[in-house]
Design an enzyme around this catalytic site. Structure first.
Site, PDB file in Angstrom:
ATOM      1  N   HIS A 282       0.810  -1.249  -0.014  1.00 18.88           N
ATOM      2  CA  HIS A 282       0.025  -0.169  -0.013  1.00 18.88           C
ATOM      3  C   HIS A 282       0.819   1.225   0.018  1.00 18.88           C
ATOM      4  O   HIS A 282       0.235   2.522   0.102  1.00 18.88           O
ATOM      5  CB  HIS A 282      -0.838   0.130   1.301  1.00 18.88           C
ATOM      6  CG  HIS A 282      -0.151   0.282   2.485  1.00 18.88           C
ATOM      7  ND1 HIS A 282       0.573  -0.812   2.749  1.00 18.88           N
ATOM      8  CD2 HIS A 282      -0.062   1.099   3.388  1.00 18.88           C
ATOM      9  CE1 HIS A 282       1.236  -0.509   4.291  1.00 18.88           C
ATOM     10  NE2 HIS A 282       0.759   0.601   4.608  1.00 18.88           N
ATOM     11  N   CYS A 283       2.295   1.134   0.031  1.00 15.21           N
ATOM     12  CA  CYS A 283       3.003   2.136   0.131  1.00 15.21           C
ATOM     13  C   CYS A 283       3.962   2.705  -0.929  1.00 15.21           C
ATOM     14  O   CYS A 283       3.631   3.621  -1.598  1.00 15.21           O
ATOM     15  CB  CYS A 283       4.061   2.180   1.316  1.00 15.21           C
ATOM     16  SG  CYS A 283       2.988   2.381   3.194  1.00 15.21           S
ATOM     17  N   ILE A 284       4.734   1.715  -1.342  1.00 15.12           N
ATOM     18  CA  ILE A 284       5.972   1.991  -2.202  1.00 15.12           C
ATOM     19  C   ILE A 284       5.442   2.228  -3.565  1.00 15.12           C
ATOM     20  O   ILE A 284       5.840   3.241  -4.341  1.00 15.12           O
ATOM     21  CB  ILE A 284       6.996   0.735  -2.272  1.00 15.12           C
ATOM     22  CG1 ILE A 284       7.481   0.777  -0.818  1.00 15.12           C
ATOM     23  CG2 ILE A 284       8.181   1.434  -3.181  1.00 15.12           C
ATOM     24  CD1 ILE A 284       8.496  -0.286  -0.512  1.00 15.12           C
ATOM     25  N   ILE A 286       2.724   3.589  -4.367  1.00 11.72           N
ATOM     26  CA  ILE A 286       1.578   4.741  -4.670  1.00 11.72           C
ATOM     27  C   ILE A 286       2.420   6.113  -3.933  1.00 11.72           C
ATOM     28  O   ILE A 286       2.143   7.059  -4.596  1.00 11.72           O
ATOM     29  CB  ILE A 286       0.572   4.286  -3.890  1.00 11.72           C
ATOM     30  CG1 ILE A 286      -0.132   3.267  -4.295  1.00 11.72           C
ATOM     31  CG2 ILE A 286      -0.568   5.676  -3.452  1.00 11.72           C
ATOM     32  CD1 ILE A 286      -1.384   2.586  -3.627  1.00 11.72           C
ATOM     33  N   ASP A 287       3.108   5.714  -2.783  1.00  8.43           N
ATOM     34  CA  ASP A 287       3.329   7.114  -2.002  1.00  8.43           C
ATOM     35  C   ASP A 287       4.115   8.288  -2.919  1.00  8.43           C
ATOM     36  O   ASP A 287       4.123   9.473  -2.760  1.00  8.43           O
ATOM     37  CB  ASP A 287       3.919   6.847  -0.754  1.00  8.43           C
ATOM     38  CG  ASP A 287       2.929   6.121   0.057  1.00  8.43           C
ATOM     39  OD1 ASP A 287       1.722   6.087  -0.361  1.00  8.43           O
ATOM     40  OD2 ASP A 287       3.398   5.285   1.012  1.00  8.43           O
TER      41      ASP A 287
END
Length: 450
Positions: A282-284, A286-287
């Protein structure tokens, strides 16, 4: 409208500080997923009572019955919360006034145009604003771009007449989860904390300091927001680097895994990152694009971030090209070939499928006409995904008979539960994107790296 005075602000801070110190403050956690549940575990273990909020009735029903739906928070843990009367789950957002502290742990995805999608944050803040009371502390944990807390959250929360920093308090403390890593629970990971004002900062610092290994207090919400984005950009760029090198080294016959293992023996100046079939979680994936969007808004470019995104998103296509080449060596096209993809979770030994490159691999294989199956002990049935339209499938058992019947086994996630000796012994072709077969590769001629 608020009638707070400076004295009432002092009183509100003192009262909440006292409730945090003696652990009588109730902690509200909004979003009962991979971030929210570990937070509840940390706070209940520290002695706080937690009230969990989620819009999904199925999640609330499961938790109320002592059942978990994520691997690293088991049923026994939830039953402990319930039996100690330290936890309750609800879908009733009208109860948001009850907790003293509200931690927002909702998704922050991207739009199809790769712009930030803050609809879940906005919707949550609107729900809080309807019930907001004096003295509450509201903390955003969801990853986002710098200025979100101040420019997006605060105006919504103040829409009912209360003043941030006086009547209620606001902070940003980014989630730091490493699913599948047994060495780090939520309580063992230091928390970065940035407050809207000194009172908010001090309250948030006291709150997290009561439940986690330590706090790293920074000067503003914006610094805390930027720190989280930096953490993920650092990983995205370095993974892109080794993915790009993998493609180059494959071309000239060098094993990138051996290169990395040699380089990481240097005791300074090098940290190992590893290639794969794409980025997940959910992080790398997208963020970093949150910061790219913010840069464009200010007339700037983020070339490293954009290039890393291009490299990482191209990896599934590269893997499929290599699968086609390896099948061609034995006179078979992808179309009609029986291919079993190992691993739908985005990471080793977790059950989290969010943004997993395996879904992209599946789509591309199906588009090319493969007779496709999958196996993942942590994902027994293929979940519905927002951006992927795939047929209903269930995980296959990797029996010797099944393995022999396949034309290709494609390892996308290197779960420990897979018996790689059996896989390599019985499958006619194994395409390994994770170097999972290294320990059983000696003397084998049916293993290919991609």
């Amino acid at each position: 409208m608020s009638t707070s005075t400076p004295q009432s602000s002092v009183d509100a801070v003192a009262q909440l500080q006292e409730r945090i110190a003696n652990k009588t403050a109730t902690i509200g956690v909004i979003g009962l997923g991979y971030v929210g549940l570990p937070l509840i575990d940390a706070f209940t273990k520290a002695g706080f009572a937690c009230l969990g909020f989620d819009v999904d009735p199925a999640k609330v029903e499961a938790l109320s019955a002592g059942k978990s739906y994520i691997k690293h928070i088991d049923d026994a843990t939830i039953s402990e919360w319930l039996s100690a009367e330290k936890f309750e789950a609800t879908v009733e957002m009208s109860r948001l006034a009850e907790p003293d502290v509200l931690l927002i742990c909702v998704p922050t995805p991207l739009t199809d145009a790769r712009d930030p999608d803050l609809k879940y944050v906005v919707g949550t803040c609107e729900a809080i604003a309807r019930t907001l009371r004096s003295g509450q502390l509201v903390v955003l944990e969801s990853t986002t771009y710098p200025t979100t807390t101040r420019d997006v959250m605060v105006p919504i929360l103040e829409s009912g007449g209360y003043k941030a920093g006086e009547d209620f308090f606001v902070a940003y403390s980014p989630e730091r989860e490493d699913p599948g890593n047994p060495n780090f629970s939520a309580a063992q990971i230091p928390k970065v904390v940035g407050g809207l004002d000194p009172n908010s900062r001090d309250l948030a610092e006291a709150l997290y300091g009561s439940a986690v290994a330590g706090t790293v207090t920074v000067s503003s919400c914006e610094v805390a927001e930027a720190a989280k984005v930096l953490e993920n950009i650092y990983r995205a760029v370095n993974i892109a680097l080794v993915n790009e090198l993998k493609v180059l080294f494959d071309t000239i016959g060098i094993d990138v895994w051996e290169v990395i293992n040699a380089a990481k023996t240097k005791p300074f100046g090098f940290q190992a990152f590893y290639p794969g079939p794409g980025l997940g979680g959910h992080c790398i994936p997208i963020d970093p694009f949150y910061l790219s969007w913010l840069a464009r808004k200010h007339g700037q470019t983020t070339r490293f971030i954009e290039l890393a995104g291009e490299v990482n998103t191209s990896m599934p296509r590269y893997v499929i090209t290599r699968v086609a080449e390896f099948l061609n060596e034995v006179g078979k096209p992808i179309k009609g070939s029986k291919i079993c993809l190992l691993g739908m979770a985005y990471k080793k030994d977790v059950d989290d499928p969010r943004e997993s490159p395996s879904f992209v691999l599946m789509e591309q294989l199906l588009d090319r006409g493969a007779d496709l199956t999958y196996s993942d002990p942590h994902v027994p049935a293929l979940p519905k995904m927002r951006h992927h339209d795939l047929p209903v499938m269930e995980s296959q058992e990797l029996t010797p008979e099944f393995l022999k019947s396949q034309d290709c086994i494609l390892i996308a996630t290197d779960h420990t539960a897979f018996d790689y000796e059996t896989i390599v012994q019985h499958a006619p072709l194994v395409v390994d994107t994770r170097n999972a077969t290294l320990a059983v590769a000696t003397g084998r001629t049916n293993i290919r790296k991609a």
